[in-house]
Design a protein around this motif. Structure first.
Motif, short mmCIF file in Angstrom:
data_model
loop_
_atom_site.label_atom_id
_atom_site.label_comp_id
_atom_site.label_asym_id
_atom_site.label_seq_id
_atom_site.Cartn_x
_atom_site.Cartn_y
_atom_site.Cartn_z
N VAL A 239 -3.32 5.15 -4.07
CA VAL A 239 -3.63 3.73 -4.17
C VAL A 239 -4.34 3.35 -2.87
O VAL A 239 -3.71 3.01 -1.87
N GLY A 240 -5.67 3.46 -2.86
CA GLY A 240 -6.41 3.28 -1.62
C GLY A 240 -6.02 4.35 -0.62
O GLY A 240 -6.11 5.54 -0.90
N TRP A 241 -5.56 3.92 0.55
CA TRP A 241 -5.15 4.88 1.58
C TRP A 241 -3.68 5.28 1.45
O TRP A 241 -3.18 6.09 2.22
N ARG A 242 -2.97 4.73 0.40
CA ARG A 242 -1.54 4.98 0.26
C ARG A 242 -1.24 6.01 -0.81
O ARG A 242 -1.98 6.13 -1.79
N GLN A 243 -0.17 6.73 -0.65
CA GLN A 243 0.35 7.63 -1.68
C GLN A 243 1.63 7.01 -2.22
O GLN A 243 2.61 6.87 -1.49
N GLN A 244 1.62 6.61 -3.49
CA GLN A 244 2.77 5.93 -4.07
C GLN A 244 3.45 6.80 -5.12
O GLN A 244 2.79 7.41 -5.97
N GLY B 97 -3.58 -1.61 -10.88
CA GLY B 97 -4.45 -0.55 -10.36
C GLY B 97 -3.67 0.75 -10.24
O GLY B 97 -4.14 1.83 -10.62
N PHE B 98 -2.44 0.64 -9.73
CA PHE B 98 -1.53 1.78 -9.66
C PHE B 98 -1.27 2.34 -11.05
O PHE B 98 -1.35 3.56 -11.29
N PHE B 99 -0.97 1.46 -12.00
CA PHE B 99 -0.65 1.92 -13.36
C PHE B 99 -1.83 2.65 -13.99
O PHE B 99 -1.66 3.71 -14.61
#
Length: 488
Positions: free
Chosen positions: A66-71, A110-112
């Protein structure tokens, strides 16, 4: 066998805010009957009933960019009524009450969207088609093009994007293009996701899906016109050769007056006389005079402007006043309202019930049991919508022999055939223009027809025999899937 993964933000019986939930709860069951391996993926919301959550089985987990994040994303599986449902689990995004309306909805969905694509490798189900529904899934096609298309397993996947309501588009700040979606600027164009210098999830689906569908044939035409197009009409006209309209159905196992345990007396097209028992029981429950000869008009709806309630506000008080002093040229009536929505309309119907206690029953709530009882007990169903992509209420009403009074718009035009008094045919009553007087004239036309019991019962039978089950619609979706697969 065609393999289809249906991606949506809600599905009955797990989560529902409107007609989308009904569609996703019913369509895959019929697709499976027709030989399609149809499965569903949706978010694992906190508000999904615990009785279902306790039966979910952990399938796999992975991390989503998610952009620069890892979720984190866990995938839970639950087979319900023969349909495999997958639930994308992330407590940060979905462990909260309600489904939409949060300030970070762009990030949540966006994550989904990306989680759906990441999940394919992890659930051992690589579909031929991802069938995306409404703005919440609009970025799936975009992300597939941007991040996954070069991967061998993803090369042949096609996408179908279904518009349930063009008005709700998921428009967010352009900052999310990189920060959440990790998309290059080449996607931020008038032909891509850009919309008034913002990112539009719905437009992403329209731009990058291999094919587009919407929920009625008439609505498919209407949204190419500026009046209904919500500023996307030009875009849709460009893609009209990839746009089809397929009318929604209803679940005939749930809505069946012959077997419905929620109503007082069951009936079918051959035992219509039993319907009057439901009418009398409904009148008694709601404190209205128990009179078989008085027509009951029902409104079961979200109480919002889009449903044409300003027409009702403008004219219905006059209709009820006439009923209160019913004379030679007027007809006595009872009005039953069920729903919640804008304070303006809630207060109007409360006032009407106070002003005319023997004529109007205002139930400002939603009660599924009472809804079934109203469909079974009422004689007419009023739905004068400003716009209506498909409409579910009129389909349920006809199933129960409750004749719709509707405006000829969207899916209402596709499903309700206007009564022809010369040959006593049709399955409801319709008017064309968005005009309160025209609506009132059509109500009076229906009330007059109600006096002719022989003709009325024939129209009731026509309505009950109208086939709006999912069988025909699912067949059209299957044919659309087959066309998609054959495309280069």
């Amino acid at each position: 066998m065609i393999k289809v993964l249906i991606a949506a933000a809600e599905a009955v019986p797990f989560a529902k805010t409107g007609g989308l939930g009904d569609v996703i709860g019913s369509l895959p069951k019929e697709l499976i009957k027709q030989g399609v391996d149809a499965r569903v993926i949706m978010p694992n919301y906190q508000d999904i009933p615990e009785g279902f959550k306790s039966q979910m089985v952990f399938k796999n987990h992975f991390f989503v960019q998610v952009g620069w994040r890892q979720q984190y994303c866990g995938i839970l599986e639950f087979v319900y009524e023969g349909v495999t449902f997958y639930f994308a689990d992330n407590e940060y995004y979905f462990k909260r009450h309600g489904f939409y309306g949060y300030g970070d909805d762009a990030e949540r969905f966006g994550f989904f969207c990306r989680a759906v694509l990441e999940a394919l490798d992890k659930i051992d189900f690589m579909p031929d088609i991802i069938h995306c529904h409404d703005w919440h899934t609009g970025m799936i096609s975009v992300l597939l093009d941007a991040h996954y298309r070069e991967k061998p397993k993803y090369k042949k996947i096609k996408t179908l994007f279904t518009i349930h309501n063009l008005k709700y588009q998921g428009v967010f700040s352009q900052d999310i293009l990189h920060d959440i979606l990790s998309l290059d600027w080449k996607y931020f164009t008038p032909e891509g996701v850009e919309f008034h210098k913002a990112v539009n999830f719905m437009k992403g689906g329209l731009a990058y899906a291999d094919m587009i569908s919407t929920v009625s044939r008439t609505y498919a035409k209407e949204i190419q016109d500026p009046y209904f197009g919500e500023e996307l009409d030009g875009f849709l006209r460009k893609r009209q050769n990839r746009l089809v309209g397929i009318v929604n159905g209803i679940d005939y196992a749930v809505y069946n007056p012959a077997t419905d345990k929620l109503i007082s007396a069951t009936y079918d097209v051959d035992t219509i006389e039993n319907k009057k028992k439901n009418k009398m029981e409904l009148q008694a429950r709601l404190g209205l005079p128990v009179r078989e000869d008085v027509p009951v008009i029902a409104i079961v709806s979200r109480l919002v402007s889009a449903k044409g309630l300003d027409l009702v506000e403008r004219m219905f008080q006059d209709v009820v006043k006439q009923a209160a002093i019913a004379g030679k040229d007027t007809y006595d009536i009872q009005l039953v309202v069920l729903g919640t929505g804008e304070a303006r309309y809630e207060n109007f119907f409360k006032y009407m019930a106070w002003q005319y206690p023997g004529k109007v029953s205002a139930n400002i709530m939603f009660d599924e049991d009472l809804a079934h009882q109203i469909y079974a007990g009422a004689d007419m169903f009023l739905m004068p919508s400003l716009y209506e992509p498909c409409g579910i209420g009129q389909l349920i009403a006809m199933r129960y022999g409750c004749l719709p009074i509707v405006r000829e718009i969207g899916g209402l035009r596709d499903t309700v055939r206007s009564y022809n008094q010369e040959i006593c045919e049709g399955n409801g009553f319709t008017f064309v223009n968005y005009n309160a007087h025209e609506m009132a004239d059509t109500i009076n036309w229906a009330l007059k027809t109600f006096q002719d019991k022989e003709c009325w019962n024939k129209i009731v039978k026509n309505a009950m025999l109208s086939d709006y089950s999912w069988q025909k619609s699912a067949k059209e979706y299957k044919e659309t899937y087959q066309k998609l697969i054959k495309q280069a």
